[in-house]
Design a protein around this motif. Sequence first.
Motif, short mmCIF file in Angstrom:
data_model
loop_
_atom_site.label_atom_id
_atom_site.label_comp_id
_atom_site.label_asym_id
_atom_site.label_seq_id
_atom_site.Cartn_x
_atom_site.Cartn_y
_atom_site.Cartn_z
N SER A 87 -11.01 3.98 -0.96
CA SER A 87 -11.88 4.89 -0.20
C SER A 87 -11.05 5.90 0.61
O SER A 87 -11.61 6.77 1.27
CB SER A 87 -12.81 4.09 0.72
OG SER A 87 -12.09 3.52 1.79
N PHE A 88 -9.72 5.79 0.54
CA PHE A 88 -8.84 6.77 1.21
C PHE A 88 -8.17 7.64 0.15
O PHE A 88 -7.60 7.10 -0.81
CB PHE A 88 -7.74 6.05 2.00
CG PHE A 88 -8.22 5.36 3.24
CD1 PHE A 88 -8.10 5.97 4.49
CD2 PHE A 88 -8.79 4.10 3.16
CE1 PHE A 88 -8.53 5.32 5.63
CE2 PHE A 88 -9.23 3.45 4.31
CZ PHE A 88 -9.10 4.06 5.55
N PRO A 89 -8.22 8.97 0.31
CA PRO A 89 -7.58 9.83 -0.70
C PRO A 89 -6.06 9.61 -0.76
O PRO A 89 -5.41 9.48 0.29
CB PRO A 89 -7.90 11.25 -0.22
CG PRO A 89 -8.49 11.13 1.14
CD PRO A 89 -8.88 9.71 1.38
N GLY A 90 -5.55 9.53 -1.98
CA GLY A 90 -4.10 9.42 -2.16
C GLY A 90 -3.52 8.07 -1.78
O GLY A 90 -2.32 7.96 -1.56
N GLU B 286 -3.57 -16.98 -5.69
CA GLU B 286 -3.09 -17.73 -6.86
C GLU B 286 -1.87 -17.07 -7.52
O GLU B 286 -1.36 -17.57 -8.51
CB GLU B 286 -4.19 -17.84 -7.91
CG GLU B 286 -4.95 -19.15 -7.87
CD GLU B 286 -6.24 -19.01 -7.08
OE1 GLU B 286 -6.92 -17.99 -7.28
OE2 GLU B 286 -6.54 -19.91 -6.27
N GLY B 287 -1.48 -15.91 -6.98
CA GLY B 287 -0.32 -15.23 -7.56
C GLY B 287 -0.68 -14.18 -8.59
O GLY B 287 0.20 -13.58 -9.20
N ARG B 288 -1.97 -13.97 -8.80
CA ARG B 288 -2.36 -12.91 -9.74
C ARG B 288 -2.17 -11.55 -9.08
O ARG B 288 -2.42 -11.40 -7.88
CB ARG B 288 -3.84 -13.07 -10.15
CG ARG B 288 -4.06 -14.18 -11.18
CD ARG B 288 -5.54 -14.22 -11.55
NE ARG B 288 -6.34 -14.40 -10.34
CZ ARG B 288 -7.11 -15.47 -10.13
NH1 ARG B 288 -7.21 -16.43 -11.02
NH2 ARG B 288 -7.81 -15.56 -9.00
N VAL B 289 -1.77 -10.57 -9.90
CA VAL B 289 -1.49 -9.24 -9.35
C VAL B 289 -2.64 -8.27 -9.65
O VAL B 289 -3.11 -8.20 -10.78
CB VAL B 289 -0.18 -8.69 -9.96
CG1 VAL B 289 0.16 -7.32 -9.37
CG2 VAL B 289 0.98 -9.66 -9.72
N HIS B 290 -3.10 -7.59 -8.61
CA HIS B 290 -4.19 -6.62 -8.75
C HIS B 290 -3.67 -5.25 -8.35
O HIS B 290 -3.03 -5.13 -7.30
CB HIS B 290 -5.35 -6.99 -7.83
CG HIS B 290 -5.85 -8.40 -8.01
ND1 HIS B 290 -7.04 -8.70 -8.61
CD2 HIS B 290 -5.28 -9.58 -7.67
CE1 HIS B 290 -7.20 -10.02 -8.63
NE2 HIS B 290 -6.15 -10.58 -8.07
N VAL B 291 -3.93 -4.22 -9.17
CA VAL B 291 -3.50 -2.87 -8.79
C VAL B 291 -4.67 -1.90 -8.84
O VAL B 291 -5.61 -2.10 -9.62
CB VAL B 291 -2.34 -2.33 -9.67
CG1 VAL B 291 -1.11 -3.21 -9.59
CG2 VAL B 291 -2.77 -2.18 -11.11
N THR B 292 -4.61 -0.86 -8.01
CA THR B 292 -5.64 0.17 -8.06
C THR B 292 -5.49 0.92 -9.38
O THR B 292 -4.39 1.01 -9.93
CB THR B 292 -5.50 1.16 -6.89
OG1 THR B 292 -4.12 1.53 -6.78
CG2 THR B 292 -5.95 0.56 -5.57
N PRO B 293 -6.60 1.47 -9.92
CA PRO B 293 -6.52 2.16 -11.22
C PRO B 293 -5.44 3.25 -11.22
O PRO B 293 -4.74 3.43 -12.23
CB PRO B 293 -7.92 2.77 -11.39
CG PRO B 293 -8.81 1.91 -10.54
CD PRO B 293 -7.98 1.41 -9.40
N VAL C 47 0.83 -1.21 0.00
CA VAL C 47 0.00 0.00 0.00
C VAL C 47 0.87 1.26 0.00
O VAL C 47 1.84 1.35 0.75
CB VAL C 47 -0.96 0.00 1.22
CG1 VAL C 47 -1.68 1.35 1.34
CG2 VAL C 47 -1.99 -1.13 1.10
N LEU C 48 0.52 2.19 -0.86
CA LEU C 48 1.16 3.52 -0.90
C LEU C 48 0.22 4.51 -0.24
O LEU C 48 -0.98 4.51 -0.56
CB LEU C 48 1.33 3.98 -2.34
CG LEU C 48 2.56 3.53 -3.08
CD1 LEU C 48 2.15 2.60 -4.17
CD2 LEU C 48 3.25 4.75 -3.65
N ALA C 49 0.74 5.36 0.63
CA ALA C 49 -0.13 6.31 1.34
C ALA C 49 0.66 7.55 1.73
O ALA C 49 1.89 7.54 1.69
CB ALA C 49 -0.73 5.63 2.57
N SER D 79 -0.15 3.44 5.62
CA SER D 79 0.22 2.37 4.68
C SER D 79 0.41 1.05 5.43
O SER D 79 0.03 -0.01 4.94
CB SER D 79 1.47 2.74 3.87
OG SER D 79 2.59 2.98 4.68
N ASP D 80 0.96 1.11 6.65
CA ASP D 80 1.18 -0.10 7.43
C ASP D 80 -0.16 -0.76 7.80
O ASP D 80 -0.41 -1.94 7.51
CB ASP D 80 1.98 0.25 8.70
CG ASP D 80 2.46 -0.97 9.46
OD1 ASP D 80 2.24 -2.11 8.98
OD2 ASP D 80 3.06 -0.80 10.54
#
Length: 333
Positions: free
Chosen positions: A303-306, A315-322, A274-276, A282-283
Amino acid sequence: MRKAGVVLVIVFLMAAGCRESSDVHRRTQYLMGTVVTITVAGLAEEDASRAMSAAFEEIRRLEGVLTFFSEESDLGRINAAAGAREVLVSAETIEVLAEALRISDRSGGAFDATIGPLVSLWGFEVKDRFVPPKEEIERARTLVNWRNMSVDPNLRTVRLERKGMKVDLGGIAKGYAADRAAETLRKHGVSSAMVAVAGDIRAVGEKAPGVAWHVGIQHPREPGAVLGSLRIADRSVSTSGDYERYFIKDGIRYHHILNPATGRPAAASRSATVLAPTTILSDALSTAAFVLGPEKGIGLVQSFPGVEAVIVDREGRVHVTPGLAGKVEGLAS
Ligand code: ADP
Ligand code: MG
């Protein structure tokens, strides 16, 4: 004339190279049960050294206040008084616990700082690891509930409603410490630094004008390999994974991030990054997103700004926020 020009260029490059290497200072200490590395750029050795010493000292001080492993720490006193009375604590403890409660609420309890009884039961700190009996998991689980912790910022008191409850800040304290260390560096005149409390990282400014800090995301199944990397400036990044502290029994991986709903290691993810704007956030959110898994986890961080995230599912698939699409360097698509 031309020759002199070439020589001049070479000298200039050498000087630039020397300056780069001589004003980047790095030091490592073992604190909060883990490796803490501080990098300071753009200052002379002596000034950087003074700033880093003060930052390490601040982390050491916070460790004394927030540790689970002492009866005299704020946390030790809160836990000892569970079910009996409220305890007067430091402003730092109030700040961390108030943020922990906020994230518990926002994550629907996926993050829960009252996870202590389950953490003790699973005992990832001890050598002889075993899967606890079902009844014991159930018993510990009934004690885990952030709604039974009251934090009064005005009186600076904390109360655990039930005997046997225990607060454990393993999922948020390192991030808070990274923030405070970064603040300490700034007070000492540092405007370019990186604080890494294990996987909780805070970038102060840029590495050099126009050059962001470069942070790798550990591959959850290939030790020493990176999944991808991110460029950050004045931002924090934290990763929670199932590969740091775990044991394997009958082919099942048991690790240290627990799902409060089941009392067992959370099974939806391999890692959550997580980037924050702050490391405390982020932790806590990386732990929460790890427990929630890709769909709900991505929903939570958005739902958190920034705030952005990279989640590797079971399964090892990678998901990223838009907001991070195309920004994770080296990520195999
Ligand atoms: P790490 O400590 O490896 O950086 P995390 O930040 O995700 O990883 O924190 C994991 C730690 O947080 C565990 O060791 C435990 O102390 C605590 N913890 C485990 N499960 C939870 C949870 N669901 N909510 C809050 N804290 C947790
Ligand atoms: Mg965490």
